[in-house]
Design an enzyme around this catalytic site. Sequence first.
Site, mmCIF file in Angstrom:
data_model
loop_
_atom_site.group_PDB
_atom_site.id
_atom_site.type_symbol
_atom_site.label_atom_id
_atom_site.label_comp_id
_atom_site.label_asym_id
_atom_site.label_seq_id
_atom_site.Cartn_x
_atom_site.Cartn_y
_atom_site.Cartn_z
ATOM 1 N NE ARG A 102 -3.745 0.247 2.305
ATOM 2 C CZ ARG A 102 -4.973 0.339 1.791
ATOM 3 N NH1 ARG A 102 -5.542 -0.729 1.273
ATOM 4 N NH2 ARG A 102 -5.627 1.477 1.810
ATOM 5 C CD GLN A 109 1.031 -4.258 -4.801
ATOM 6 O OE1 GLN A 109 1.383 -4.602 -3.673
ATOM 7 N NE2 GLN A 109 1.446 -4.886 -5.884
ATOM 8 N N PRO A 110 -4.076 -2.170 -3.429
ATOM 9 C CG PRO A 110 -5.874 -2.970 -4.726
ATOM 10 C CD PRO A 110 -4.405 -2.618 -4.809
ATOM 11 C CE LYS A 111 0.261 -6.472 -1.675
ATOM 12 N NZ LYS A 111 1.599 -6.974 -1.312
ATOM 13 C CE LYS A 112 -10.698 -3.631 1.910
ATOM 14 N NZ LYS A 112 -12.177 -3.735 1.955
#
Length: 242
Positions: A105, A110-113
């Site tokens: 992120r 990056q759209p990391k979860k």
Amino acid sequence: MTDPYSTPMGAPLVPEFPIVFRNTEVLSVWYRTDPRAMREFLPAPLEAASDVVLLHFYVMHDPDWFGPHREFAVQLDALLPGTDVRGAFSPLLMLTTDGGLATGREVYGQPKKLGAPSLEARGDLLVGVAARNGIDVVTATTPYKPRRGALADLLALVPFATNLNYKVVPHVTGETAIRQLTARTLQDVVVHECHVGPATVELRPNAQFPLHRLPVVEVGDGYHWRADFTLPFGRVVHDYLK
């Protein structure tokens, strides 16, 4: 004291690049989706280069800094008009480690979860599952090493070695500090083996990981591969604030 690259001071969560990943195992499955649905996930001025969605289930056996972990990535075939920029845009990502989440992120956008992706052989079937909130958001399967293949064939379909991301970082006051399209290209890629076979993809709705909004129209092949590679710093390919 020198300025720290990341916080916490003295034990930073985000390491400096490059970062080497060794013996990474991946199941990559591609499918075709509704082009209208794909457009909803692409920030302008990015455009779809095709209707192909890639799903990657990673087992990171031996990466620098982060230690062994697992990751799942959704990628869309995309391009930036008027440039030579084409790659795989990331609308959804989940993984099991806080360091990898923060690095993805903070550096790339990056759209990391956090989530619970997995990849395992169940007898003669290779099964990739990405779960969040106790829901199996996606399940992908392919026969276990049915025939040897070439990762170059998948790269010719979508050049995913270059990853595109939409990076937004707010000031503490609420204004936008950074709003960019970024690109990062894997380096020093060594593919040790690759097997290919027919694949299946099953999606389940989850409002916190809405992969179901990219419906499956046609499923292609699954590529089961193992490789070493290096994550470098990236570049800005479009700056919205300029």
